[in-house]
Design an enzyme around this catalytic site. Sequence first.
Site, PDB file in Angstrom:
ATOM      1  N   GLU A  70     -48.692  53.065 -47.268  1.00 20.13           N
ATOM      2  CA  GLU A  70     -48.783  52.383 -47.959  1.00 20.13           C
ATOM      3  C   GLU A  70     -48.548  52.918 -49.701  1.00 20.13           C
ATOM      4  O   GLU A  70     -47.833  52.987 -50.249  1.00 20.13           O
ATOM      5  CB  GLU A  70     -49.524  51.396 -48.022  1.00 20.13           C
ATOM      6  CG  GLU A  70     -49.119  49.789 -47.234  1.00 20.13           C
ATOM      7  CD  GLU A  70     -49.670  50.332 -45.480  1.00 20.13           C
ATOM      8  OE1 GLU A  70     -50.849  51.677 -45.968  1.00 20.13           O
ATOM      9  OE2 GLU A  70     -49.658  49.623 -44.888  1.00 20.13           O
ATOM     10  N   GLN A  92     -46.229  44.671 -46.411  1.00 21.04           N
ATOM     11  CA  GLN A  92     -46.204  44.169 -45.398  1.00 21.04           C
ATOM     12  C   GLN A  92     -47.240  42.587 -45.911  1.00 21.04           C
ATOM     13  O   GLN A  92     -46.705  41.862 -45.635  1.00 21.04           O
ATOM     14  CB  GLN A  92     -46.588  43.872 -44.356  1.00 21.04           C
ATOM     15  CG  GLN A  92     -45.620  43.904 -43.327  1.00 21.04           C
ATOM     16  CD  GLN A  92     -45.332  44.348 -41.361  1.00 21.04           C
ATOM     17  OE1 GLN A  92     -46.584  44.712 -41.238  1.00 21.04           O
ATOM     18  NE2 GLN A  92     -44.090  45.069 -40.790  1.00 21.04           N
ATOM     19  N   PHE A  93     -47.903  42.757 -46.773  1.00 24.21           N
ATOM     20  CA  PHE A  93     -48.623  41.875 -46.826  1.00 24.21           C
ATOM     21  C   PHE A  93     -49.054  42.359 -48.916  1.00 24.21           C
ATOM     22  O   PHE A  93     -49.567  43.150 -48.369  1.00 24.21           O
ATOM     23  CB  PHE A  93     -50.172  41.415 -45.900  1.00 24.21           C
ATOM     24  CG  PHE A  93     -49.531  40.522 -44.543  1.00 24.21           C
ATOM     25  CD1 PHE A  93     -50.183  39.384 -44.770  1.00 24.21           C
ATOM     26  CD2 PHE A  93     -49.187  41.631 -43.690  1.00 24.21           C
ATOM     27  CE1 PHE A  93     -49.305  38.646 -42.924  1.00 24.21           C
ATOM     28  CE2 PHE A  93     -48.487  41.551 -42.548  1.00 24.21           C
ATOM     29  CZ  PHE A  93     -48.946  39.801 -41.975  1.00 24.21           C
ATOM     30  N   ALA A  94     -49.158  41.229 -49.299  1.00 21.04           N
ATOM     31  CA  ALA A  94     -49.783  41.152 -50.696  1.00 21.04           C
ATOM     32  C   ALA A  94     -51.312  42.696 -50.781  1.00 21.04           C
ATOM     33  O   ALA A  94     -51.365  43.015 -51.548  1.00 21.04           O
ATOM     34  CB  ALA A  94     -49.988  40.643 -51.081  1.00 21.04           C
ATOM     35  N   ASP A  95     -51.999  42.222 -49.514  1.00 18.61           N
ATOM     36  CA  ASP A  95     -53.706  42.220 -49.454  1.00 18.61           C
ATOM     37  C   ASP A  95     -53.931  44.343 -49.361  1.00 18.61           C
ATOM     38  O   ASP A  95     -54.271  44.821 -50.122  1.00 18.61           O
ATOM     39  CB  ASP A  95     -54.323  41.985 -48.175  1.00 18.61           C
ATOM     40  CG  ASP A  95     -54.462  40.318 -48.211  1.00 18.61           C
ATOM     41  OD1 ASP A  95     -54.939  40.009 -48.087  1.00 18.61           O
ATOM     42  OD2 ASP A  95     -52.686  39.813 -47.387  1.00 18.61           O
ATOM     43  N   PHE A  96     -52.553  44.915 -48.901  1.00 18.48           N
ATOM     44  CA  PHE A  96     -52.292  46.126 -48.789  1.00 18.48           C
ATOM     45  C   PHE A  96     -52.300  46.684 -50.140  1.00 18.48           C
ATOM     46  O   PHE A  96     -51.950  47.912 -50.412  1.00 18.48           O
ATOM     47  CB  PHE A  96     -50.854  46.608 -47.797  1.00 18.48           C
ATOM     48  CG  PHE A  96     -50.743  46.020 -46.360  1.00 18.48           C
ATOM     49  CD1 PHE A  96     -52.644  45.425 -46.476  1.00 18.48           C
ATOM     50  CD2 PHE A  96     -50.166  46.329 -45.284  1.00 18.48           C
ATOM     51  CE1 PHE A  96     -52.770  44.282 -45.041  1.00 18.48           C
ATOM     52  CE2 PHE A  96     -50.680  45.504 -44.124  1.00 18.48           C
ATOM     53  CZ  PHE A  96     -51.248  44.944 -44.108  1.00 18.48           C
ATOM     54  N   HIS A 139     -55.218  39.517 -44.749  1.00 19.29           N
ATOM     55  CA  HIS A 139     -53.606  39.170 -44.950  1.00 19.29           C
ATOM     56  C   HIS A 139     -53.003  37.959 -45.391  1.00 19.29           C
ATOM     57  O   HIS A 139     -52.255  37.510 -45.287  1.00 19.29           O
ATOM     58  CB  HIS A 139     -53.269  39.770 -43.648  1.00 19.29           C
ATOM     59  CG  HIS A 139     -53.330  40.102 -42.794  1.00 19.29           C
ATOM     60  ND1 HIS A 139     -54.810  40.924 -42.363  1.00 19.29           N
ATOM     61  CD2 HIS A 139     -52.818  41.332 -42.641  1.00 19.29           C
ATOM     62  CE1 HIS A 139     -54.004  42.285 -41.492  1.00 19.29           C
ATOM     63  NE2 HIS A 139     -53.240  42.251 -41.850  1.00 19.29           N
TER      64      HIS A 139
END
Lengths: 336, 322
Positions: A70, A92-96, A139
């Site tokens: 990332e 892939q997920f906003a959490d990243f 996630h």
Amino acid sequence: MTTTQAPPATDRVTSYSRAINEALAEEMRRDERVFMMGQDIGTLGGVFGLTRGLQEEFGPVRVRDTAINETFIVGGAAGAALGGTIPVVELQFADFLFTAADEVFHKLAKWRYMHGGQFTMPVVVRLPSGVVGGAGAEHSQSLETIAMHVPGLKVAVPATPADAKGLLKSAIRDPNPVLFFEHKGLYRIKGPVPESSDVLVPFGSARVARSGTNLTVVATGLMLGRALEAAEQLAPRGIDMEVIDPRTLVPLDIDTIVASVEKTHRLMVVHEASRTAGFGAEIATQVQERAFFSLDAPVWRVCGTDTPLPQDPDLEQACIPSTDDIVTAALALAAV
Amino acid sequence: MTSTHVPDQRTRHEHLIEIYRKVVTVRFAELRIRGHVEAEGFGGFWHPGIGQEGLQVGAIAAMQPADYLYYAHRGLGYAYAKGMDLTALFGDLLGRAVGSTGGKGGGTVHFASAEHGVLGQGGTLGSNFVLGAGTALASQLLGDGRVTVVFFGDGAAARGTWHEAAIQASVWKLPVVWVCENNGWALSARFEDQSPTPNVADRAPAYGMPGVIVDGQDAMAVMDVTAQAIDRARRGEGPTLIEAKTLRIRGHYEGDRQPYRQDQVQGDEIPNDPVHRLGEHIAVEERRAIDAEARRTVEEAFDAALAAPRPDRSVIFEDVWA
């Protein structure tokens, strides 16, 4: 200031995810400098299928699968923008966002500023966001307020297929970095989307999703649909709710919200993100600064719990506002 | 090593003269800044690059004007070598409106010149790895033939961003060259205490790229290995990791008393000084003329920057948005 969509005659019904896919394809056709990279976006077409078919049309050079990296996906996008391209990348997920935090909050947000305005940073980071059913605490988050707190980033939170497409096209054409929060729970919803590839939704322009007279509700993402359902349930009970979707949090169209409050005299902000220091707090503050004497009651918030999100889908739903929660709160606020 | 990779028709001696001129100019700039910090105090942090000028100028001598540069925090040699104006660099250092950042500078970190391909630097060490790989990706996508050179220290080499950038750059054969200035110290941490390998370059094979060690005090040798790496990158064969062995002469920042260090360099003697290494090859009179010119250039530029106005406070609100 509210914008109107293209006339319904030219609309057709399509899904939120299809609308995003169309926006990506149209902008890549329009401008050869636009390219995409991210994990599993090419061969697979994205874990949520958002980029399906794009590598076939544009090839593996412009639709690039990356390693699990990332910091490169975002930092590389920053560098690629400085080198004259227009990167549209997917985490892939906003959490990243937290995995790539230095790249997002320092490089994208501040590079132009730190270097005296010599460069632009036309980067879009697509961020599958929110609760989707058992994805777990890392996630499922709604992190748009964190994005909103760091100057230099624009923040989009589309709630409908038409807005997803129109805002994404605007984001790709914007010379500033944009964090584009797509709600995972909305990918399958359908709605009218303009046929033309030239329809853009401008940033900083809220949409009055439902006109009403008694109570203003500001809601984004998944919460917009729940607020509109609540409004329909409340109408027969004598509460005529006005529902406003800001569509972008940076810039925030506070004028439309204030104008509504001056009409209804009551405001409730609904968001999926945790309650404390969420964007509801910011909107409540700005409204009381600007329209204190228009308010007949305190500004209320209906929000996610101040907890991590449990993995269990039932527990998870209990952590975010339901339609019933909105109805209950609206009845109580109307009675204040 | 030969000079055949250097991208123009000048003779090797002409290159040496030009590199010497730049190295000695940067040396005078280093000394002028140190004098200013000691005499006047200083609001920012100056991270001296004295003693490391040879490798900075040498590596950049192998670049084309259109190539992109991400520099590190040790001094201003990189930016000057890439063609930036000294007054603008001093202006950034002193927080003057004539700085390349229009007065947002103050300290060493954020020079930039779009015109010279000087793309800036991240204040969080190691952040340039991923940006540099990204800029090289843009060059690959656009087919513009440019190479990106990224400088970093032995300390930053430990960052995870290196791993992420190096893997992707190598897999995609991006036109990027990594130049590690190994001066043995990451602030108070000795390289040998924090590295599992004797050299940073030893790690390169794991990323599928060549790792090259060069004497960082030998500017011409650094130019040669960098020229080869740039040629390789431009041919589409991917990145190279160059490790230039050097020495940190001063503290981490000017004023750092280095209580953690037993090998402090005393006085003005710089071991294996790149200025002397180059100067040996130049006739005494010619060298003196270059030195005098360099000193004058530095003094004029520094005075001009000092005399320039501070920025108006309105700059605070400029350049947040494009």
